[in-house]
Design a protein around this motif. Structure first.
Motif, short mmCIF file in Angstrom:
data_model
loop_
_atom_site.label_atom_id
_atom_site.label_comp_id
_atom_site.label_asym_id
_atom_site.label_seq_id
_atom_site.Cartn_x
_atom_site.Cartn_y
_atom_site.Cartn_z
N HIS A 33 0.80 -1.23 0.00
CA HIS A 33 0.00 0.00 0.00
C HIS A 33 0.83 1.29 0.00
O HIS A 33 0.58 2.16 -0.82
CB HIS A 33 -1.00 0.04 1.14
CG HIS A 33 -1.81 1.29 1.11
ND1 HIS A 33 -2.76 1.53 0.13
CD2 HIS A 33 -1.76 2.39 1.87
CE1 HIS A 33 -3.26 2.73 0.33
NE2 HIS A 33 -2.68 3.27 1.37
N PRO A 34 1.83 1.44 0.87
CA PRO A 34 2.57 2.71 0.85
C PRO A 34 3.33 2.97 -0.45
O PRO A 34 3.68 4.11 -0.73
CB PRO A 34 3.54 2.57 2.02
CG PRO A 34 2.88 1.61 2.94
CD PRO A 34 2.19 0.63 2.03
N ILE A 35 3.58 1.95 -1.23
CA ILE A 35 4.33 2.17 -2.47
C ILE A 35 3.42 2.22 -3.70
O ILE A 35 3.91 2.31 -4.82
CB ILE A 35 5.45 1.12 -2.67
CG1 ILE A 35 4.88 -0.29 -2.75
CG2 ILE A 35 6.49 1.24 -1.56
CD1 ILE A 35 5.91 -1.34 -3.14
N THR A 36 2.10 2.20 -3.49
CA THR A 36 1.20 2.25 -4.63
C THR A 36 0.65 3.64 -4.91
O THR A 36 -0.02 3.83 -5.92
CB THR A 36 0.01 1.28 -4.44
OG1 THR A 36 -0.68 1.63 -3.25
CG2 THR A 36 0.48 -0.16 -4.38
N GLY A 37 0.89 4.58 -4.05
CA GLY A 37 0.41 5.94 -4.27
C GLY A 37 1.53 6.94 -4.11
O GLY A 37 2.32 6.85 -3.16
N PRO A 38 1.64 7.87 -5.03
CA PRO A 38 2.74 8.84 -4.93
C PRO A 38 2.67 9.69 -3.66
O PRO A 38 3.70 10.11 -3.15
CB PRO A 38 2.58 9.70 -6.19
CG PRO A 38 1.17 9.49 -6.62
CD PRO A 38 0.79 8.11 -6.18
N ASP A 39 1.47 9.91 -3.14
CA ASP A 39 1.36 10.70 -1.91
C ASP A 39 2.07 10.00 -0.77
O ASP A 39 2.82 10.62 -0.01
CB ASP A 39 -0.11 10.99 -1.57
CG ASP A 39 -0.98 9.74 -1.46
OD1 ASP A 39 -0.55 8.65 -1.87
OD2 ASP A 39 -2.10 9.88 -0.94
N HIS A 40 1.87 8.69 -0.65
CA HIS A 40 2.53 7.94 0.41
C HIS A 40 4.04 7.87 0.19
O HIS A 40 4.82 8.13 1.10
CB HIS A 40 1.96 6.53 0.52
CG HIS A 40 0.56 6.48 1.02
ND1 HIS A 40 0.19 6.95 2.26
CD2 HIS A 40 -0.57 6.03 0.44
CE1 HIS A 40 -1.10 6.78 2.42
NE2 HIS A 40 -1.59 6.23 1.33
N VAL A 143 3.71 -0.89 8.14
CA VAL A 143 4.75 -0.33 9.02
C VAL A 143 6.14 -0.67 8.47
O VAL A 143 7.02 0.20 8.42
CB VAL A 143 4.57 -0.84 10.47
CG1 VAL A 143 5.82 -0.61 11.31
CG2 VAL A 143 3.37 -0.15 11.12
N LEU A 144 6.33 -1.90 8.05
CA LEU A 144 7.63 -2.29 7.48
C LEU A 144 7.94 -1.51 6.20
O LEU A 144 9.06 -1.04 6.01
CB LEU A 144 7.65 -3.79 7.20
CG LEU A 144 7.64 -4.70 8.42
CD1 LEU A 144 7.48 -6.16 8.00
CD2 LEU A 144 8.90 -4.51 9.25
N SER A 145 6.95 -1.39 5.34
CA SER A 145 7.14 -0.65 4.10
C SER A 145 7.41 0.83 4.36
O SER A 145 8.28 1.45 3.74
CB SER A 145 5.90 -0.83 3.21
OG SER A 145 6.11 -0.28 1.95
N THR A 146 6.69 1.40 5.31
CA THR A 146 6.90 2.80 5.67
C THR A 146 8.31 3.01 6.21
O THR A 146 8.99 3.96 5.82
CB THR A 146 5.84 3.25 6.71
OG1 THR A 146 4.56 3.22 6.09
CG2 THR A 146 6.12 4.64 7.23
N ALA A 147 8.75 2.12 7.08
CA ALA A 147 10.09 2.23 7.64
C ALA A 147 11.15 2.11 6.54
O ALA A 147 12.16 2.83 6.56
CB ALA A 147 10.31 1.16 8.72
N ALA A 148 10.91 1.25 5.57
CA ALA A 148 11.86 1.11 4.46
C ALA A 148 11.91 2.39 3.63
O ALA A 148 13.00 2.82 3.21
CB ALA A 148 11.48 -0.08 3.59
N LEU A 149 10.75 3.02 3.39
CA LEU A 149 10.74 4.28 2.65
C LEU A 149 11.41 5.41 3.44
O LEU A 149 12.12 6.24 2.88
CB LEU A 149 9.31 4.67 2.27
CG LEU A 149 8.68 3.84 1.16
CD1 LEU A 149 7.18 4.08 1.08
CD2 LEU A 149 9.35 4.14 -0.18
N HIS A 150 11.19 5.42 4.77
CA HIS A 150 11.89 6.39 5.60
C HIS A 150 13.41 6.19 5.48
O HIS A 150 14.15 7.16 5.36
CB HIS A 150 11.50 6.25 7.08
CG HIS A 150 10.14 6.73 7.42
ND1 HIS A 150 9.48 7.73 6.76
CD2 HIS A 150 9.30 6.33 8.41
CE1 HIS A 150 8.30 7.93 7.32
NE2 HIS A 150 8.16 7.08 8.32
N ALA A 151 13.84 4.94 5.53
CA ALA A 151 15.27 4.65 5.42
C ALA A 151 15.82 5.09 4.07
O ALA A 151 16.91 5.67 4.00
CB ALA A 151 15.52 3.15 5.64
#
Length: 184
Positions: A33-40, A143-151
């Motif tokens: 989900h976090p990687i399917t929308g440019p806003d996220h 949460v894992l995907s978000t943390a990876a994008l933060h990293a």
């Protein structure tokens, strides 16, 4: 660079299909989900980019504040809570955090954590409100995907520290996409 910036700004409203639904829940869907929308994607990268401009523990506290508040927003949304102007809050997160990553000069880390935490509520709420099925696996995935994008944003920000103008251009471009999402 100007052409890329103009293209991103013009294309952003067409890309703003942030929350069409998650289909079946589960770990994989949560991760996707976090990687399917440019806003996220842009908001998460901007958090990491901004965190990279701080020193010490703040570098990790800022993304951690986002993740913690996003989880709280998720729980609220999954339990039937509602938040006015949800999509506008998500778009504003891209605008504000992107510009903060580019231009915010040495504000206290607690203030930065509060800003990202407040916007994280919108992101978490969107995840939770559309959640169907097994919430725990879906939550763990995003949460894992978000943390990876933060990293990823953090490593980009760290790499760009020596080239301040590139860092500012990236943050400003993220903010511009956020503005176009708000105006869409």
């Amino acid at each position: 660079m100007k052409k890329l910036f103009a293209l991103l700004t013009l294309a952003a409203p067409a890309l703003a299909s942030a929350h069409p639904g998650h289909g079946d829940s589960g770990l994989l869907n949560g991760m996707l989900h976090p990687i399917t929308g440019p806003d996220h994607i842009l908001a998460m990268l901007a958090v990491g980019l901004w965190a990279a401009s701080f020193c010490g523990k703040a570098r990790w506290a800022i993304p951690a504040a986002f993740v913690a508040m996003m989880a709280a927003g998720f729980a609220f949304g999954a339990n039937g809570g509602e938040m006015p102007l949800l999509e506008q809050g998500i778009a504003a997160s891209v605008l504000v955090i992107g510009l903060a990553a580019a231009w915010a000069q040495r504000i206290p880390a607690a203030a930065a954590a509060a800003v990202v935490g407040a916007f994280a509520l919108f992101h978490g709420m969107a995840h939770g409100a559309e959640m169907h099925g097994h919430a725990a696996w879906f939550a763990l995935g995003f949460v894992l995907s978000t943390a990876a994008l933060h990293a990823a944003g953090f490593f980009i920000g760290t790499a760009l520290q020596k080239n301040l103008w590139i860092n500012r251009a990236v943050g400003t471009a993220i903010g511009a996409v956020g503005l176009s999402l708000l105006l869409a």
